[in-house]
Design a protein around this motif. Sequence first.
Motif, PDB file in Angstrom:
ATOM      1  N   MET A   1      35.672  53.125  42.102  1.00  0.00           N
ATOM      2  CA  MET A   1      35.955  52.111  43.112  1.00  0.00           C
ATOM      3  C   MET A   1      36.188  50.770  42.431  1.00  0.00           C
ATOM      4  O   MET A   1      35.362  50.317  41.635  1.00  0.00           O
ATOM      5  N   SER A   2      37.323  50.123  42.727  1.00  0.00           N
ATOM      6  CA  SER A   2      37.613  48.830  42.118  1.00  0.00           C
ATOM      7  C   SER A   2      36.929  47.716  42.906  1.00  0.00           C
ATOM      8  O   SER A   2      36.703  47.821  44.112  1.00  0.00           O
ATOM      9  N   LEU A   3      36.598  46.652  42.193  1.00  0.00           N
ATOM     10  CA  LEU A   3      35.964  45.492  42.792  1.00  0.00           C
ATOM     11  C   LEU A   3      36.884  44.296  42.621  1.00  0.00           C
ATOM     12  O   LEU A   3      37.281  43.965  41.500  1.00  0.00           O
ATOM     13  N   LYS A   4      37.236  43.643  43.724  1.00  0.00           N
ATOM     14  CA  LYS A   4      38.061  42.444  43.647  1.00  0.00           C
ATOM     15  C   LYS A   4      37.192  41.283  43.173  1.00  0.00           C
ATOM     16  O   LYS A   4      36.190  40.943  43.811  1.00  0.00           O
ATOM     17  N   VAL A   5      37.582  40.683  42.049  1.00  0.00           N
ATOM     18  CA  VAL A   5      36.812  39.589  41.452  1.00  0.00           C
ATOM     19  C   VAL A   5      37.726  38.380  41.270  1.00  0.00           C
ATOM     20  O   VAL A   5      38.728  38.457  40.559  1.00  0.00           O
ATOM     21  N   ALA A   6      37.388  37.279  41.932  1.00  0.00           N
ATOM     22  CA  ALA A   6      38.194  36.062  41.873  1.00  0.00           C
ATOM     23  C   ALA A   6      37.744  35.171  40.725  1.00  0.00           C
ATOM     24  O   ALA A   6      36.556  35.087  40.403  1.00  0.00           O
ATOM     25  N   PHE A   7      38.708  34.490  40.112  1.00  0.00           N
ATOM     26  CA  PHE A   7      38.407  33.507  39.072  1.00  0.00           C
ATOM     27  C   PHE A   7      39.471  32.426  39.107  1.00  0.00           C
ATOM     28  O   PHE A   7      40.574  32.628  39.626  1.00  0.00           O
ATOM     29  N   GLN A   8      39.140  31.262  38.552  1.00  0.00           N
ATOM     30  CA  GLN A   8      40.102  30.162  38.478  1.00  0.00           C
ATOM     31  C   GLN A   8      40.934  30.305  37.211  1.00  0.00           C
ATOM     32  O   GLN A   8      40.402  30.530  36.128  1.00  0.00           O
ATOM     33  N   GLY A   9      42.262  30.159  37.366  1.00  0.00           N
ATOM     34  CA  GLY A   9      43.140  30.201  36.210  1.00  0.00           C
ATOM     35  C   GLY A   9      44.163  31.309  36.305  1.00  0.00           C
ATOM     36  O   GLY A   9      44.265  32.016  37.311  1.00  0.00           O
TER      37      GLY A   9
ATOM     38  N   ALA B   1      35.368  37.167  30.815  1.00  0.00           N
ATOM     39  CA  ALA B   1      33.951  37.265  31.162  1.00  0.00           C
ATOM     40  C   ALA B   1      33.739  38.259  32.298  1.00  0.00           C
ATOM     41  O   ALA B   1      32.762  39.010  32.311  1.00  0.00           O
ATOM     42  N   GLY B   2      34.675  38.271  33.255  1.00  0.00           N
ATOM     43  CA  GLY B   2      34.580  39.223  34.365  1.00  0.00           C
ATOM     44  C   GLY B   2      34.644  40.660  33.889  1.00  0.00           C
ATOM     45  O   GLY B   2      33.850  41.505  34.316  1.00  0.00           O
ATOM     46  N   TYR B   3      35.573  40.955  32.983  1.00  0.00           N
ATOM     47  CA  TYR B   3      35.671  42.317  32.453  1.00  0.00           C
ATOM     48  C   TYR B   3      34.443  42.671  31.615  1.00  0.00           C
ATOM     49  O   TYR B   3      34.005  43.825  31.597  1.00  0.00           O
ATOM     50  N   ALA B   4      33.876  41.680  30.920  1.00  0.00           N
ATOM     51  CA  ALA B   4      32.653  41.933  30.153  1.00  0.00           C
ATOM     52  C   ALA B   4      31.501  42.310  31.072  1.00  0.00           C
ATOM     53  O   ALA B   4      30.636  43.116  30.704  1.00  0.00           O
ATOM     54  N   PHE B   5      31.497  41.741  32.291  1.00  0.00           N
ATOM     55  CA  PHE B   5      30.403  42.023  33.236  1.00  0.00           C
ATOM     56  C   PHE B   5      30.662  43.286  34.047  1.00  0.00           C
ATOM     57  O   PHE B   5      29.782  44.142  34.186  1.00  0.00           O
ATOM     58  N   PHE B   6      31.872  43.441  34.588  1.00  0.00           N
ATOM     59  CA  PHE B   6      32.169  44.531  35.515  1.00  0.00           C
ATOM     60  C   PHE B   6      32.839  45.733  34.858  1.00  0.00           C
ATOM     61  O   PHE B   6      32.854  46.819  35.447  1.00  0.00           O
TER      62      PHE B   6
ATOM     63  N   PRO C   1      43.365  36.091  40.292  1.00  0.00           N
ATOM     64  CA  PRO C   1      43.459  34.714  39.793  1.00  0.00           C
ATOM     65  C   PRO C   1      43.744  33.733  40.921  1.00  0.00           C
ATOM     66  O   PRO C   1      44.536  34.018  41.822  1.00  0.00           O
ATOM     67  N   LEU C   2      43.097  32.559  40.866  1.00  0.00           N
ATOM     68  CA  LEU C   2      43.246  31.541  41.905  1.00  0.00           C
ATOM     69  C   LEU C   2      43.431  30.166  41.262  1.00  0.00           C
ATOM     70  O   LEU C   2      42.996  29.941  40.131  1.00  0.00           O
TER      71      LEU C   2
ATOM     72  N   ILE D   1      33.721  34.691  39.861  1.00  0.00           N
ATOM     73  CA  ILE D   1      33.114  34.329  38.576  1.00  0.00           C
ATOM     74  C   ILE D   1      33.545  32.918  38.222  1.00  0.00           C
ATOM     75  O   ILE D   1      34.733  32.575  38.320  1.00  0.00           O
ATOM     76  N   ILE D   2      32.572  32.087  37.837  1.00  0.00           N
ATOM     77  CA  ILE D   2      32.845  30.692  37.513  1.00  0.00           C
ATOM     78  C   ILE D   2      32.125  30.305  36.225  1.00  0.00           C
ATOM     79  O   ILE D   2      31.009  30.771  35.963  1.00  0.00           O
TER      80      ILE D   2
END
Length: 276
Positions: free
Chosen positions: A1-9, A18-23, A31-32, A51-52
């Motif tokens: 199951m994929s998880l939608k993870v938002a980040f700035q940039g 960092a998101g891939y390192a965590f999830f 990206p936003l 993730i911020i």
Amino acid sequence: MSLKVAFQGERGAFSEQAGYAFFGDKMSAVPLPTFEDVFKYVKNGRVDFGIIPIENSLYGSIHQNYDLLRKYNVFIVGEVKLRIKHYLLANYGVKLSDVRKIYSHPQALAQCEDFLKKLRNVEIIPVYDTAGSAKMIKEKKILDGAAIAGKQAGIYYGLKILKAGIENHRKNFTRFLILSRKKIIAKENPKTSIIFVTKNIPGALYTALGVFARRRINLLKIESRPIIGQPWNYMFYLDFEGSVADKVCSDALRELNELANYYKFLGTYEKGREVG
């Protein structure tokens, strides 16, 4: 199951790394344009997590994100400490001697200041995002310029590395927070983050911190931020070891809440590991 993870940039940003390192591979990157967009997407349920960046080991806190933690009702559910390695990236065919302009985020430029000082006849141009600078020189086919960004941005946009590891110090880490609209209390190796405002009386901060000292709760960080509309008054962001589910910690927070003019729980989450 994929998880939608938002980040700035842009794609390839350090936040995405960092998101891939965590999830891991479960992450689907969103990206936003701004940090506030990340908070809005999390709060409104448009993504599973955000993730911020919150703090760099060399250059300190990202104050905007502290203020956004106060503004939005989201919870911290994790953290990761990413080693920041900066690369000078350029289009293929460009040599270091060709470079007359270098683009990157102001903080990345500061983190590479020692390298940049050695260059001659080069204009340093701040832009909104490290990965965005890599994307820009690729899309605009800039042949007299280079970008400072992470290695992943270079791979993503098809750029070559002119110089690797140009950061001032090898121990350059950024701590990132994982945000969720749902409260998730960590059981393993927990730390807790809160916000509080003391009463405007002598010894108020000393008394507030005493609720932790008397219970031998280890404080990890305290950060003050001005209260908008109340000049020279401050709120405090506090990280401490332990979980809100532990009686000793919950008793401390209950007493603090009685002493404070304002209190907000941000999250109990597992202490992040260093990666990269």
